[in-house]
Design a protein around this motif. Structure first.
Motif, mmCIF file in Angstrom:
data_model
loop_
_atom_site.group_PDB
_atom_site.id
_atom_site.type_symbol
_atom_site.label_atom_id
_atom_site.label_comp_id
_atom_site.label_asym_id
_atom_site.label_seq_id
_atom_site.Cartn_x
_atom_site.Cartn_y
_atom_site.Cartn_z
ATOM 1 N N GLY A 1 0.797 -1.173 -0.204
ATOM 2 C CA GLY A 1 -0.067 0.106 -0.195
ATOM 3 C C GLY A 1 0.860 1.474 0.055
ATOM 4 N N LEU B 1 3.767 5.293 -5.967
ATOM 5 C CA LEU B 1 3.446 5.498 -7.396
ATOM 6 C C LEU B 1 2.390 6.305 -7.827
ATOM 7 N N GLY B 2 1.355 6.558 -7.006
ATOM 8 C CA GLY B 2 0.173 7.357 -7.317
ATOM 9 C C GLY B 2 0.713 8.794 -7.163
ATOM 10 N N ARG C 1 2.067 1.854 -3.527
ATOM 11 C CA ARG C 1 0.986 2.220 -4.422
ATOM 12 C C ARG C 1 0.706 4.063 -4.045
#
Length: 303
Positions: free
Chosen positions: A144, A150-151, A147
């Protein structure tokens, strides 16, 4: 490629296949965890063999041993993949997943080497199989966080692209100037070569294989290096700001307090940090209920 979770996979039938499935695909028992750790050790060993084989003196001295070890690892991984498919209810579902594709790619290079010489060096992709360590060591909660990063990178991609485009323009301009100023004997034989020099100089790497020899060219080099130091923090700042914004969005709610309008509360907060007002307008304040039962009509938070 289908992102199949291990919890979505089911054993083919009760009995032996179920027991094998629990050992191979689960890691909540000592035997299953021992299997995963042993598998990671074998994967690292196979990659080490490929690396050692690339060293010429070692390959000349122990080439036959390296070939035997490589085929031993390949046969072992082939049997392991066959057993994985054997114990699954839908083996094609696993083969189309991320781990299934990695397992298949891990054994293909050696078999293809029988037809295409030199392909066996690609077995270093087996190192990707060590991603299973996330499941073994219970590190999946960090996915998480990955992510989130990356977001943040995706959301800041436009600013970073604009920055890189600006840097490319500066590099091209300075490279063209140096190409016109410096003699070909200094190594500036073309504008692409000068662009290579400008990139190396701007990033302050400074290989020294191409250097200006004229005073004006050296002055431009100083300017390029100073610009490199001044702008190197720009993409880092943009990305960091986006990460902080993502963390705040993930942690804080954007709903304003019905009492004072304050909107910087954590998502699990029940009362306003500033005035003590109950934040969930759809449900009654439990403190009011308690005060009514006690006969106290003083509003919560009032002195």
């Amino acid at each position: 490629m289908t992102p199949v979770n291990h919890h979505d996979l089911k054993p083919a039938a009760e009995g032996l296949r179920t027991r094998v499935f629990q050992i191979i695909f689960e890691s909540d028992t000592p035997l299953a965890k021992g299997f995963d750790i042993a598998l990671i050790g074998v994967i690292l060993s196979s990659v080490l063999v490929v690396m050692l084989e690339s060293i010429t003196p070692l390959r000349e001295a122990y080439g036959d041993w390296f070939i035997r070890l490589e085929w031993g690892f390949t046969l072992l991984f082939t049997v392991e993949l066959a057993v994985r498919l054997y114990c699954l209810e839908r083996p094609w579902q696993y083969l189309k997943s991320f781990y299934g594709i990695i397992d298949l790619i891990a054994i293909l290079p050696t078999w293809l080497a029988l037809i295409i010489p030199g392909v066996h060096s690609l077995v270093v992709v087996r190192l990707l199989r060590t991603l299973r360590i996330f499941r073994v060591l219970r590190l999946m909660e960090f996915v998480g966080e990955g992510r989130l990063l990356l977001g943040a990178l995706m959301r800041s991609s436009h600013q970073i692209f604009l920055f890189l485009f600006t840097v490319f323009m500066l590099v091209t301009i300075f490279a063209s100037l140096v190409y016109l100023i410096e003699p070909a004997e200094a190594g500036f034989t073309s504008i692409p070569t000068a662009i290579y020099w400008a990139v190396v100089t701007l990033t302050t790497v400074g290989y020294g294989d191409i250097t200006p020899v004229t005073p004006l060219g050296q002055a431009i080099s100083v300017m390029v290096m100073l610009i490199g130091y001044s702008i190197i923090a720009v993409p880092t700042g943009v990305f960091s700001a986006e990460v902080i914004r993502s963390i705040r969005a993930d942690r804080y709610s954007d709903e304003a307090c019905p009492g004072c309008g304050y909107d910087r509360h954590e998502k699990n907060a029940r009362y306003c940090l500033r005035c003590g007002t109950w934040l969930d307008e759809e449900t009654p304040d439990p403190r009011l209920e308690e005060q009514r039962e006690d006969g106290d009509d003083t509003p919560p938070g009032a002195s």
